[in-house]
Scaffold this active site. Sequence first.
Site, PDB file in Angstrom:
ATOM      1  N   PHE A 192      39.096  97.382 -59.466  1.00  0.00           N
ATOM      2  CA  PHE A 192      39.977  97.570 -58.308  1.00  0.00           C
ATOM      3  C   PHE A 192      40.631  96.217 -57.989  1.00  0.00           C
ATOM      4  O   PHE A 192      39.953  95.198 -57.911  1.00  0.00           O
ATOM      5  CB  PHE A 192      39.148  98.045 -57.108  1.00  0.00           C
ATOM      6  CG  PHE A 192      39.930  98.805 -56.068  1.00  0.00           C
ATOM      7  CD1 PHE A 192      39.855 100.194 -55.991  1.00  0.00           C
ATOM      8  CD2 PHE A 192      40.733  98.135 -55.156  1.00  0.00           C
ATOM      9  CE1 PHE A 192      40.569 100.887 -55.024  1.00  0.00           C
ATOM     10  CE2 PHE A 192      41.446  98.827 -54.198  1.00  0.00           C
ATOM     11  CZ  PHE A 192      41.370 100.211 -54.125  1.00  0.00           C
ATOM     12  N   ALA A 196      34.451  97.530 -55.747  1.00  0.00           N
ATOM     13  CA  ALA A 196      33.415  96.675 -55.148  1.00  0.00           C
ATOM     14  C   ALA A 196      32.162  97.471 -54.771  1.00  0.00           C
ATOM     15  O   ALA A 196      31.047  96.959 -54.869  1.00  0.00           O
ATOM     16  CB  ALA A 196      33.989  95.965 -53.924  1.00  0.00           C
ATOM     17  N   GLU A 226      30.692  99.692 -56.293  1.00  0.00           N
ATOM     18  CA  GLU A 226      29.832  99.943 -57.443  1.00  0.00           C
ATOM     19  C   GLU A 226      29.141  98.665 -57.927  1.00  0.00           C
ATOM     20  O   GLU A 226      28.290  98.715 -58.834  1.00  0.00           O
ATOM     21  CB  GLU A 226      30.646 100.559 -58.595  1.00  0.00           C
ATOM     22  CG  GLU A 226      31.034 102.016 -58.374  1.00  0.00           C
ATOM     23  CD  GLU A 226      32.096 102.223 -57.295  1.00  0.00           C
ATOM     24  OE1 GLU A 226      33.053 101.438 -57.250  1.00  0.00           O
ATOM     25  OE2 GLU A 226      31.938 103.142 -56.475  1.00  0.00           O
ATOM     26  N   ILE A 260      40.714  93.905 -50.290  1.00  0.00           N
ATOM     27  CA  ILE A 260      41.849  93.521 -49.442  1.00  0.00           C
ATOM     28  C   ILE A 260      41.865  94.452 -48.235  1.00  0.00           C
ATOM     29  O   ILE A 260      42.024  95.671 -48.376  1.00  0.00           O
ATOM     30  CB  ILE A 260      43.175  93.590 -50.235  1.00  0.00           C
ATOM     31  CG1 ILE A 260      43.080  92.688 -51.473  1.00  0.00           C
ATOM     32  CG2 ILE A 260      44.345  93.169 -49.338  1.00  0.00           C
ATOM     33  CD1 ILE A 260      44.292  92.720 -52.378  1.00  0.00           C
ATOM     34  N   THR A 268      42.817 100.384 -47.877  1.00  0.00           N
ATOM     35  CA  THR A 268      42.384 101.750 -47.559  1.00  0.00           C
ATOM     36  C   THR A 268      41.580 101.633 -46.260  1.00  0.00           C
ATOM     37  O   THR A 268      41.128 100.541 -45.912  1.00  0.00           O
ATOM     38  CB  THR A 268      41.476 102.346 -48.661  1.00  0.00           C
ATOM     39  OG1 THR A 268      40.249 101.607 -48.669  1.00  0.00           O
ATOM     40  CG2 THR A 268      42.125 102.271 -50.032  1.00  0.00           C
ATOM     41  N   HIS A 318      38.602 102.274 -45.535  1.00  0.00           N
ATOM     42  CA  HIS A 318      37.206 101.822 -45.597  1.00  0.00           C
ATOM     43  C   HIS A 318      37.026 100.432 -46.200  1.00  0.00           C
ATOM     44  O   HIS A 318      35.905  99.987 -46.413  1.00  0.00           O
ATOM     45  CB  HIS A 318      36.316 102.868 -46.271  1.00  0.00           C
ATOM     46  CG  HIS A 318      36.562 103.079 -47.717  1.00  0.00           C
ATOM     47  ND1 HIS A 318      37.778 103.444 -48.224  1.00  0.00           N
ATOM     48  CD2 HIS A 318      35.722 102.979 -48.778  1.00  0.00           C
ATOM     49  CE1 HIS A 318      37.680 103.574 -49.536  1.00  0.00           C
ATOM     50  NE2 HIS A 318      36.451 103.280 -49.897  1.00  0.00           N
ATOM     51  N   ARG A 323      43.229  82.823 -53.062  1.00  0.00           N
ATOM     52  CA  ARG A 323      41.819  82.647 -53.444  1.00  0.00           C
ATOM     53  C   ARG A 323      41.535  82.996 -54.898  1.00  0.00           C
ATOM     54  O   ARG A 323      40.399  82.845 -55.355  1.00  0.00           O
ATOM     55  CB  ARG A 323      40.944  83.501 -52.513  1.00  0.00           C
ATOM     56  CG  ARG A 323      40.988  82.932 -51.115  1.00  0.00           C
ATOM     57  CD  ARG A 323      40.544  83.871 -50.062  1.00  0.00           C
ATOM     58  NE  ARG A 323      40.904  83.301 -48.751  1.00  0.00           N
ATOM     59  CZ  ARG A 323      40.541  83.783 -47.598  1.00  0.00           C
ATOM     60  NH1 ARG A 323      39.804  84.850 -47.560  1.00  0.00           N
ATOM     61  NH2 ARG A 323      40.911  83.208 -46.482  1.00  0.00           N
TER      62      ARG A 323
HETATM   63  N1  INI Z   1      37.385  98.515 -53.984  1.00  0.00           N
HETATM   64  C1  INI Z   1      37.616  97.187 -54.152  1.00  0.00           C
HETATM   65  O1  INI Z   1      37.016  96.570 -55.035  1.00  0.00           O
HETATM   66  N2  INI Z   1      38.496  96.538 -53.335  1.00  0.00           N
HETATM   67  C2  INI Z   1      39.170  97.186 -52.342  1.00  0.00           C
HETATM   68  O2  INI Z   1      39.986  96.527 -51.630  1.00  0.00           O
HETATM   69  C3  INI Z   1      38.943  98.561 -52.147  1.00  0.00           C
HETATM   70  N3  INI Z   1      39.628  99.267 -51.110  1.00  0.00           N
HETATM   71  O3  INI Z   1      40.444  98.672 -50.404  1.00  0.00           O
HETATM   72  O4  INI Z   1      39.391 100.438 -50.900  1.00  0.00           O
HETATM   73  C4  INI Z   1      38.028  99.225 -53.024  1.00  0.00           C
HETATM   74  N4  INI Z   1      37.786 100.531 -52.890  1.00  0.00           N
HETATM   75  C5  INI Z   1      37.136 101.307 -53.908  1.00  0.00           C
HETATM   76  C6  INI Z   1      35.631 101.323 -53.739  1.00  0.00           C
HETATM   77  O5  INI Z   1      35.082 100.055 -54.021  1.00  0.00           O
HETATM   78  C7  INI Z   1      34.962 102.331 -54.672  1.00  0.00           C
HETATM   79  O6  INI Z   1      35.264 102.016 -56.007  1.00  0.00           O
HETATM   80  C8  INI Z   1      35.380 103.759 -54.381  1.00  0.00           C
HETATM   81  O7  INI Z   1      35.223 104.053 -53.028  1.00  0.00           O
HETATM   82  C9  INI Z   1      34.523 104.740 -55.194  1.00  0.00           C
HETATM   83  O8  INI Z   1      33.159 104.628 -54.829  1.00  0.00           O
END
Ligand code: INI
Length: 157
Positions: A24, A58, A60, A84, A88, A90, A129
């Site tokens: 991601f 993140a 996972e 970031i 989304t 969450h 960063r």
């Molecule tokens: N995962 C990230 O690594 N960074 C993000 O900014 C992010 N946002 O913003 O939602 C994100 N979402 C996905 C999340 O980590 C899971 O992979 C997903 O919810 C499935 O479990």
Amino acid sequence: MKIREIGGELMAQKLRFGLVISRFNDMFTTQLLRGALDCLQRHGADEDAVTVVWVPGACEIPLIAQKLAVSGKYDAVIALGMVIQGATPHAGLISGQVARALTQIAMKADVPVIDGVVVADNLDQAIERAGSKAGNRGWNAALTAVEMAGLCKKIGV
Ligand code: INI
């Protein structure tokens, strides 16, 4: 009084690293990985010292970090990701949960687990960063891993 002081050294020779990284925001996480590998190489890591595991996001990261940490194969685990805020709904929750989980994994597995998951408020901060104005957080995380892995060996308990 004779005080025995122990500090970590920044030498990566003979240390093994498990690295877990999320896809991601991979435009940024690939840069964090580049920084981390550059740091390990510059500090003398052996050719086959690093295992890199990619996960979707993140959220996972902790499960794989745990598997790596308890495997007994690594002297330190490095977690790299980019959250970031606002991308989304969450995103805000993810960062706190991941940070807490990584700390718990380190304590339970008795292995350093270094949190290189960047939490950025916006794209500008993410850019800063991941290898520009504010350095490369992947590089910093790898350096911390080298120091902590060496320190744990040195303390020997
Ligand atoms: N995962 C990230 O690594 N960074 C993000 O900014 C992010 N946002 O913003 O939602 C994100 N979402 C996905 C999340 O980590 C899971 O992979 C997903 O919810 C499935 O479990």
